[in-house]
Scaffold this motif. Structure first.
Motif, PDB file in Angstrom:
ATOM      1  N   THR A  72       0.856  -1.179   0.000  1.00  8.10           N
ATOM      2  CA  THR A  72       0.000   0.000   0.000  1.00  8.10           C
ATOM      3  C   THR A  72       0.893   1.229   0.000  1.00  8.10           C
ATOM      4  O   THR A  72       1.815   1.325   0.813  1.00  8.10           O
ATOM      5  CB  THR A  72      -0.903   0.023   1.247  1.00  8.10           C
ATOM      6  N   ARG A  74       1.422   5.222   0.375  1.00  6.84           N
ATOM      7  CA  ARG A  74       0.988   6.541   0.812  1.00  6.84           C
ATOM      8  C   ARG A  74       1.974   7.578   0.283  1.00  6.84           C
ATOM      9  O   ARG A  74       3.140   7.272   0.058  1.00  6.84           O
ATOM     10  CB  ARG A  74       0.944   6.635   2.342  1.00  6.84           C
ATOM     11  N   GLU A 107     -15.517  10.092   5.453  1.00  6.87           N
ATOM     12  CA  GLU A 107     -15.882  10.490   4.093  1.00  6.87           C
ATOM     13  C   GLU A 107     -16.570  11.848   4.061  1.00  6.87           C
ATOM     14  O   GLU A 107     -16.353  12.638   3.131  1.00  6.87           O
ATOM     15  CB  GLU A 107     -16.809   9.425   3.483  1.00  6.87           C
ATOM     16  N   GLN A 134      -2.403   6.850  -1.533  1.00 11.08           N
ATOM     17  CA  GLN A 134      -3.261   7.290  -0.437  1.00 11.08           C
ATOM     18  C   GLN A 134      -2.654   8.536   0.205  1.00 11.08           C
ATOM     19  O   GLN A 134      -1.455   8.575   0.463  1.00 11.08           O
ATOM     20  CB  GLN A 134      -3.395   6.185   0.615  1.00 11.08           C
ATOM     21  N   SER A 136      -5.165  11.028   2.086  1.00 13.90           N
ATOM     22  CA  SER A 136      -6.080  11.447   3.138  1.00 13.90           C
ATOM     23  C   SER A 136      -6.208  10.328   4.171  1.00 13.90           C
ATOM     24  O   SER A 136      -6.180   9.145   3.831  1.00 13.90           O
ATOM     25  CB  SER A 136      -7.458  11.781   2.560  1.00 13.90           C
ATOM     26  N   LYS A 138      -8.690   9.275   5.728  1.00 15.82           N
ATOM     27  CA  LYS A 138      -9.887   8.445   5.568  1.00 15.82           C
ATOM     28  C   LYS A 138      -9.641   7.285   4.612  1.00 15.82           C
ATOM     29  O   LYS A 138     -10.410   6.329   4.566  1.00 15.82           O
ATOM     30  CB  LYS A 138     -11.062   9.306   5.102  1.00 15.82           C
ATOM     31  N   MET A 139      -8.537   7.349   3.821  1.00 16.94           N
ATOM     32  CA  MET A 139      -8.201   6.279   2.888  1.00 16.94           C
ATOM     33  C   MET A 139      -7.402   5.158   3.548  1.00 16.94           C
ATOM     34  O   MET A 139      -7.247   4.084   2.974  1.00 16.94           O
ATOM     35  CB  MET A 139      -7.384   6.843   1.719  1.00 16.94           C
ATOM     36  N   ASP A 141      -5.967   2.075   5.832  1.00 16.07           N
ATOM     37  CA  ASP A 141      -6.483   0.824   6.363  1.00 16.07           C
ATOM     38  C   ASP A 141      -6.460   0.881   7.887  1.00 16.07           C
ATOM     39  O   ASP A 141      -5.410   1.148   8.494  1.00 16.07           O
ATOM     40  CB  ASP A 141      -5.634  -0.337   5.853  1.00 16.07           C
TER      41      ASP A 141
END
Length: 352
Positions: A72, A74, A107, A134, A136, A138-139, A141
């Motif tokens: 992932t 960021r 969101e 990613q 933000s 809110k994105m 995990d």
């Protein structure tokens, strides 16, 4: 010098690996991540779903994907904002809305900030929507329990090792190893005396801060059924709480692994202990596992055994004109270190 650093439960630098390469390129980053993968495998770790955060550096994306296909990615929001500023999207209004969107845990707050950015200027809103990494909160995990969206921890490491940069290569590597050894050693001693369920100092401070804010929240409704669900009113906004899943409508509880002020209001209302609702990452057992082993000391280089191998000579590098820079090159958006502001005094009419 390429480095990979992480963050421990106390929000401090946990050093993973470092290496010297000739230049920052896809080839050098591939070499670095291949050896990092081998290092993890040596320790019995074969997971592929790591979370990496960096700025947009040359060759990083391709190298990471080759060795960590389920990773992932960021992106550092500070560098992302600088990219927007370079494109001409700046000003106090955009700056405020960008960081509201970047620090949004849910969101609703994110979309509201993005809508206002679009009303302010359509171009930056489209650019931010198209970012693949990613950025933000809110994105993120919720299983990671890490809500960092900048690379400040890396900048902290660079600042701590600044004094080593002018050293010869072997001396540089040994100085970094010694720096890491001292810090890991002190945390190793600290972890020995910790209880398994004891909270880390970092989590205690956040818990205390959010506990003070929870006084202004009110539990307005308790739900029935198999799950313990509650509704908390914070001024004029209501947030649903699921105590079993340890989630809140604001998103901060599941995003950070530490109960938000709304969750704490419910926990106190139920006469429960907040420590039981904090992720195990922030407790003594995890901290002891992180520093279960320390870095062993090394003898002086004069005592190292000799080997019958060819001597590697330094490469012929053409020195650039001028004096080598020692200060880190600051980005245009960063304040200049030690810069003084001139006072514009008006001396008209003053006689010597």
């Amino acid at each position: 010098m390429l480095t990979a650093v992480s963050i421990d439960a106390n929000n401090e630098i946990f050093f993973l690996a470092y290496g010297i390469v000739d230049t920052e390129s896809t080839e050098s980053w591939t070499y670095f991540f291949r050896n990092l993968r081998c290092l993890f495998a040596t320790e019995g770790c074969h997971k592929d779903d790591w979370t990496f955060i960096s700025d947009i550096m040359r060759g990083v994306d391709a190298a990471i994907h080759d060795f960590y296909p389920k990773e992932t990615r960021r992106i550092c929001c500070q560098h992302l904002y600088f990219n927007c500023k370079t494109a001409g999207w700046s000003g106090s209004t955009f700056h405020k809305l960008f960081w509201i969107a970047a620090d949004a845990y849910n969101e609703y707050v994110f979309e509201k900030a993005m809508t206002k950015i679009k009303e302010h200027d359509v171009a930056p809103e489209k650019y931010l929507r198209d970012v693949l990494e990613q950025w933000s909160k809110k994105m993120f995990d919720s299983k990671v329990c890490c809500d960092h969206n900048t690379t400040n921890i890396v900048e902290s490491f660079n600042s701590c090792t600044k004094a080593f940069r002018d050293m010869p290569m072997l001396t540089l590597l040994e100085a970094v190893r010694n720096w890491v050894m001292k810090r890991v050693g002190s945390r190793f001693d600290k972890a020995i005396n910790m209880e398994p369920d004891q909270l880390i100092e970092y989590a205690q401070n956040i818990l205390q801060s959010r506990s003070d804010d929870s006084r202004f929240c009110h539990v307005t409704l308790c739900g029935g059924g198999g799950e313990r669900e509650f509704e908390v009113r914070d001024r004029h906004v209501k947030f649903p709480i699921n105590q079993d899943l340890m989630t809140c409508g604001c998103g901060k509880w599941q995003g950070s692994g530490i109960p938000c002020k709304h969750g704490l209001r419910v926990i106190y209302h139920q006469r429960l202990e907040p420590t039981n609702f904090i992720s195990t990452y922030f407790k003594g057992a995890a901290y002891k596992a992180t520093y279960a082993r320390h870095i062993h000391p090394m003898a002086n280089p004069t005592h190292w055994p000799s080997f019958d191998v060819p001597q590697i000579l330094p490469t012929n590098v053409k020195r650039s004109a001028g004096r080598p820079t020692k200060q880190r090159r600051r980005a245009p958006h960063e304040a200049r270190k030690g810069k003084r502001h001139k006072n514009n005094w008006n001396f008209q009419g003053v006689e010597a």
